[in-house]
Design a protein around this motif. Structure first.
Motif, PDB file in Angstrom:
ATOM      1  N   GLY A 188       0.809  -1.208   0.000  1.00 14.19           N
ATOM      2  CA  GLY A 188       0.000   0.000   0.000  1.00 14.19           C
ATOM      3  C   GLY A 188       0.840   1.254   0.000  1.00 14.19           C
ATOM      4  N   ARG A 189       0.186   2.364  -0.404  1.00 16.63           N
ATOM      5  CA  ARG A 189       0.878   3.649  -0.451  1.00 16.63           C
ATOM      6  C   ARG A 189      -0.084   4.784  -0.098  1.00 16.63           C
ATOM      7  NH1 ARG A 189       1.953   3.564  -5.363  1.00 16.63           N
ATOM      8  NH2 ARG A 189       4.032   2.610  -5.291  1.00 16.63           N
ATOM      9  N   ILE A 190       0.329   5.647   0.813  1.00 12.02           N
ATOM     10  CA  ILE A 190      -0.373   6.884   1.125  1.00 12.02           C
ATOM     11  C   ILE A 190       0.610   8.023   0.946  1.00 12.02           C
ATOM     12  CG2 ILE A 190      -1.558   8.236   2.909  1.00 12.02           C
ATOM     13  CD1 ILE A 190      -2.430   5.641   4.207  1.00 12.02           C
ATOM     14  N   SER A 191       0.291   8.966   0.088  1.00  5.42           N
ATOM     15  CA  SER A 191       1.203  10.066  -0.189  1.00  5.42           C
ATOM     16  C   SER A 191       1.179  11.093   0.938  1.00  5.42           C
ATOM     17  CB  SER A 191       0.827  10.744  -1.506  1.00  5.42           C
ATOM     18  OG  SER A 191      -0.413  11.434  -1.369  1.00  5.42           O
ATOM     19  N   GLN A 192       2.203  11.931   0.949  1.00  7.70           N
ATOM     20  CA  GLN A 192       2.229  13.033   1.914  1.00  7.70           C
ATOM     21  C   GLN A 192       1.032  13.948   1.710  1.00  7.70           C
ATOM     22  OE1 GLN A 192       4.957  13.857   4.430  1.00  7.70           O
ATOM     23  NE2 GLN A 192       3.038  14.805   5.089  1.00  7.70           N
ATOM     24  N   THR A 193       0.682  14.176   0.432  1.00  5.94           N
ATOM     25  CA  THR A 193      -0.454  15.051   0.110  1.00  5.94           C
ATOM     26  C   THR A 193      -1.751  14.513   0.704  1.00  5.94           C
ATOM     27  OG1 THR A 193       0.600  15.812  -1.926  1.00  5.94           O
ATOM     28  CG2 THR A 193      -1.795  16.074  -1.760  1.00  5.94           C
ATOM     29  N   THR A 194      -1.978  13.202   0.551  1.00  2.00           N
ATOM     30  CA  THR A 194      -3.190  12.598   1.098  1.00  2.00           C
ATOM     31  C   THR A 194      -3.186  12.637   2.621  1.00  2.00           C
ATOM     32  OG1 THR A 194      -3.597  11.171  -0.818  1.00  2.00           O
ATOM     33  CG2 THR A 194      -4.482  10.439   1.296  1.00  2.00           C
ATOM     34  N   ALA A 195      -2.056  12.319   3.226  1.00  2.00           N
ATOM     35  CA  ALA A 195      -1.974  12.350   4.688  1.00  2.00           C
ATOM     36  C   ALA A 195      -2.270  13.757   5.209  1.00  2.00           C
ATOM     37  CB  ALA A 195      -0.591  11.892   5.143  1.00  2.00           C
TER      38      ALA A 195
ATOM     39  N   VAL B  85      -1.558   5.208  10.677  1.00  3.24           N
ATOM     40  CA  VAL B  85      -1.853   6.190  11.726  1.00  3.24           C
ATOM     41  C   VAL B  85      -0.937   5.973  12.937  1.00  3.24           C
ATOM     42  CG1 VAL B  85      -3.612   4.815  12.932  1.00  3.24           C
ATOM     43  CG2 VAL B  85      -3.786   7.329  12.908  1.00  3.24           C
ATOM     44  N   ASP B  86      -0.559   7.072  13.596  1.00  2.00           N
ATOM     45  CA  ASP B  86       0.278   6.934  14.780  1.00  2.00           C
ATOM     46  C   ASP B  86      -0.574   6.919  16.050  1.00  2.00           C
ATOM     47  OD1 ASP B  86      -0.359   9.584  15.459  1.00  2.00           O
ATOM     48  OD2 ASP B  86       1.520  10.395  14.662  1.00  2.00           O
ATOM     49  N   GLU B  87       0.075   6.845  17.199  1.00  2.00           N
ATOM     50  CA  GLU B  87      -0.628   6.715  18.469  1.00  2.00           C
ATOM     51  C   GLU B  87      -1.491   7.932  18.784  1.00  2.00           C
ATOM     52  OE1 GLU B  87      -0.914   4.257  20.674  1.00  2.00           O
ATOM     53  OE2 GLU B  87       0.214   2.903  19.378  1.00  2.00           O
ATOM     54  N   ASN B  88      -1.154   9.077  18.171  1.00  2.00           N
ATOM     55  CA  ASN B  88      -1.898  10.313  18.409  1.00  2.00           C
ATOM     56  C   ASN B  88      -3.023  10.535  17.408  1.00  2.00           C
ATOM     57  OD1 ASN B  88      -0.197  11.114  20.611  1.00  2.00           O
ATOM     58  ND2 ASN B  88       1.366  11.658  19.107  1.00  2.00           N
ATOM     59  N   GLY B  89      -3.269   9.542  16.535  1.00  2.00           N
ATOM     60  CA  GLY B  89      -4.330   9.666  15.558  1.00  2.00           C
ATOM     61  C   GLY B  89      -3.941  10.460  14.329  1.00  2.00           C
ATOM     62  N   ILE B  90      -2.654  10.710  14.136  1.00  2.00           N
ATOM     63  CA  ILE B  90      -2.169  11.444  12.970  1.00  2.00           C
ATOM     64  C   ILE B  90      -1.794  10.444  11.885  1.00  2.00           C
ATOM     65  CG2 ILE B  90      -0.492  13.098  12.085  1.00  2.00           C
ATOM     66  CD1 ILE B  90      -2.439  14.206  14.195  1.00  2.00           C
ATOM     67  N   ILE B  91      -2.359  10.614  10.699  1.00  2.01           N
ATOM     68  CA  ILE B  91      -2.073   9.721   9.580  1.00  2.01           C
ATOM     69  C   ILE B  91      -0.753  10.127   8.949  1.00  2.01           C
ATOM     70  CG2 ILE B  91      -2.870   8.919   7.317  1.00  2.01           C
ATOM     71  CD1 ILE B  91      -5.757   9.488   8.385  1.00  2.01           C
ATOM     72  N   GLN B  92       0.145   9.163   8.815  1.00  2.00           N
ATOM     73  CA  GLN B  92       1.474   9.412   8.260  1.00  2.00           C
ATOM     74  C   GLN B  92       1.557   8.887   6.823  1.00  2.00           C
ATOM     75  OE1 GLN B  92       3.690  11.090   9.999  1.00  2.00           O
ATOM     76  NE2 GLN B  92       2.498  11.106  11.906  1.00  2.00           N
ATOM     77  N   PRO B  93       2.455   9.445   6.011  1.00  2.00           N
ATOM     78  CA  PRO B  93       2.699   8.841   4.697  1.00  2.00           C
ATOM     79  C   PRO B  93       3.126   7.382   4.882  1.00  2.00           C
ATOM     80  CG  PRO B  93       3.794  10.964   4.875  1.00  2.00           C
ATOM     81  CD  PRO B  93       3.321  10.618   6.256  1.00  2.00           C
ATOM     82  N   PHE B  94       2.841   6.565   3.889  1.00  5.61           N
ATOM     83  CA  PHE B  94       3.092   5.124   4.032  1.00  5.61           C
ATOM     84  C   PHE B  94       3.456   4.556   2.662  1.00  5.61           C
ATOM     85  CE2 PHE B  94       2.009   0.652   4.189  1.00  5.61           C
ATOM     86  CZ  PHE B  94       2.267   0.249   5.492  1.00  5.61           C
ATOM     87  N   ALA B  95       4.435   3.660   2.642  1.00  7.90           N
ATOM     88  CA  ALA B  95       4.763   2.907   1.427  1.00  7.90           C
ATOM     89  C   ALA B  95       5.396   1.599   1.860  1.00  7.90           C
ATOM     90  CB  ALA B  95       5.703   3.692   0.516  1.00  7.90           C
ATOM     91  N   GLY B  96       4.663   0.504   1.688  1.00  7.21           N
ATOM     92  CA  GLY B  96       5.175  -0.789   2.094  1.00  7.21           C
ATOM     93  C   GLY B  96       4.070  -1.799   2.248  1.00  7.21           C
ATOM     94  N   ASP B  97       4.411  -2.932   2.815  1.00  9.44           N
ATOM     95  CA  ASP B  97       3.440  -4.006   3.010  1.00  9.44           C
ATOM     96  C   ASP B  97       2.690  -3.822   4.326  1.00  9.44           C
ATOM     97  OD1 ASP B  97       4.191  -5.178   0.672  1.00  9.44           O
ATOM     98  OD2 ASP B  97       5.332  -6.811   1.584  1.00  9.44           O
TER      99      ASP B  97
END
Length: 345
Positions: free
Chosen positions: A232-239, A267-279
Motif C-alpha cells: 500500500g501507499r499513502i502520499s504526503q499530500t493525502t496524509a 496512523v500513529d498513536e496520536n491519531g495522525i495519519i502518516q505517509p506510508f509505502a510498504g506491506d
C-alpha cells in the motif's frame, strides 16, 4: 476469539451475481451508533448522510487479469493460478489449483504463449512463479489472464467480457490488485458530482488488494489466523489532506475495508495519519481501537471472514450480527456485486 462467533446463515439467493445498473442505484443500509434504528437507504442518498467537511477515502488500485489457466509443460497436469502478490518485476506469489502436481522447477504453459517457472513453495501453500521472457508481466497477463472474480460468483456463472468493466471502479488507476475494492463499485460521475456539491471531500490512496484478503479463515481462533501481506501507499499530500480535514472537525470515512486497513496501518498513536509505502498485514478484530477513521462504507461480507471481524471491531459484534440479520430479512444483495452499508459508530 472464536471464529464461529462471526458465522451466520446466508441464503444462496442473496449472493449478487451481477451489479445493479446504474451502479449508484444500489441499496445502502445505514448503521449508526449502538442502538439507533437501522435505515434502509440508497447509495444515492450518501451526500445527504454525510456532513460538509467530511472526506471519503478511496482506493485507486486497478484490478489486473490475474487468473490463469494452463498445464505443466509435459502436458500431464492442468494447472490454475491466481496471482495474489507481486514480489518483483517478474515474480508473483500465486495460489495454485492442483498444486500437488507442481514441482519446483516445473514450467507451466498458459494461454497466449505465456510461460512461467514454479520456484519456491511458500508456507501458506502458495508458489512463487517466475514469468519467462522480456515482455512486462502486465502485458503477458493482458494476453493470457482473465478477471479474478471471487469464487462465489465465478463458480456459479463463470467470467465474461462484461466483468472487465463491472469489476473495475471508476477510480481505478494503479495496476496491481487481484481483487476489486468493491465498496467503490457503487460510485458514478453523477454521485461524485453530488458529493462535491455537498462539500464532501475525496482522498486517494493505493492498496493492491490480494486474494488472501478474501480467503476463508481456517483456524478455529482468530489468534491463529495469519493475514497475507499487501502493498500500500499513502502520499504526503493525502496524509496532509486527511489530517487537516479532521483538525477542522470533518470525519474520515473509508470507502471499503482496504482503505480502512491501510489508513489504520499508517496512523500513529496520536491519531495522525502518516505517509506510508510498504506491506501491511494488519488484522483488525473486536478489541482493536480504530484511530484513523470515523466511519466506513462497505459491502456485505462472508460469514467467518476477516472482513466480518473488521466491521465488528468498528461497530461491535452484536450490532453487526443484528444488522446482517436485518439485511438478509430485507433482501439486500450480498458480496462483491451486492449492496452497500454505511457504518457510523
Amino acid at each position: 476469539m472464536k471464529v464461529d462467533l462471526f458465522d451466520f446463515d446466508l441464503p444462496q439467493s442473496r449472493i449478487a451475481l451481477r451489479p445493479v445498473r446504474p451502479r449508484d442505484a444500489a441499496r445502502m443500509l445505514v448503521v449508526q451508533g449502538s442502538d439507533a434504528p437501522f435505515e434502509d437507504r440508497g447509495v444515492r442518498d450518501l451526500p445527504a448522510l454525510l456532513n460538509p467537511g467530511d472526506v471519503l477515502v478511496f482506493n485507486d488500485t486497478r484490478v489486473i487479469p490475474a487468473q490463469l489457466e494452463g498445464r505443466r509443460a509435459d502436458g500431464e497436469a492442468k494447472i490454475g493460478a491466481t496471482l495474489h502478490k507481486r514480489i518483483d518485476l517478474r515474480r508473483w506469489q500465486a495460489f495454485i489449483r492442483n498444486a500437488k502436481r507442481v514441482r519446483q522447477g516445473d514450467q507451466i504453459i498458459f494461454g497466449g504463449g505465456v510461460t512461467a517457472l514454479a520456484e519456491e513453495r511458500l508456507g501458506d501453500g502458495s508458489i512463487t512463479l517466475l514469468f519467462e521472457g522480456e515482455e512486462p508481466v502486465e502485458v503477458l497477463l493482458d494476453r493470457a489472464g482473465t478477471m479474478p472474480l471471487p469464487p462465489y460468483i465465478a463458480s456459479k456463472r463463470g467470467v465474461d467480457a462484461q466483468d472487465l468493466e463491472d469489476y473495475q471502479t471508476m477510480f481505478a488507476a494503479e495496476k496491481g490488485a487481484v481483487a476489486a475494492p468493491t465498496a467503490s463499485l457503487h460510485f458514478t460521475p453523477r454521485l461524485v458530482d453530488a458529493l462535491d456539491a455537498a462539500g464532501i471531500g475525496r482522498a486517494m490512496l493505493t492498496l493492491h488488494v490480494g486474494a488472501g484478503t478474501f480467503l476463508p479463515v481456517k483456524a478455529d481462533d482468530t489468534d491463529d489466523h495469519q493475514m497475507h501481506a499487501e502493498f500500500g501507499r499513502i502520499s504526503q499530500t493525502t496524509a496532509d489532506q486527511l489530517n487537516e480535514a479532521r483538525a477542522k472537525g470533518g470525519r474520515i470515512i473509508a470507502v471499503g475495508t482496504t482503505s480502512l486497513r491501510l489508513l489504520e496501518s499508517a496512523v500513529d498513536e496520536n491519531g495522525i495519519i502518516q505517509p506510508f509505502a510498504g506491506d501491511t498485514a494488519i488484522f483488525i478484530t473486536p478489541g482493536y481501537r480504530l484511530r484513523a477513521v470515523d466511519g466506513l462504507m462497505t459491502n456485505f461480507h462472508l460469514p467467518k471472514s476477516t472482513l466480518m471481524m473488521l466491521v465488528s471491531a468498528l461497530m461491535g459484534r452484536d450490532r453487526m450480527m443484528a444488522a446482517y440479520a436485518h439485511a438478509i430479512a430485507n433482501e439486500y444483495r450480498f458480496y462483491s456485486y451486492g449492496d452497500s452499508s454505511l457504518l457510523l459508530p
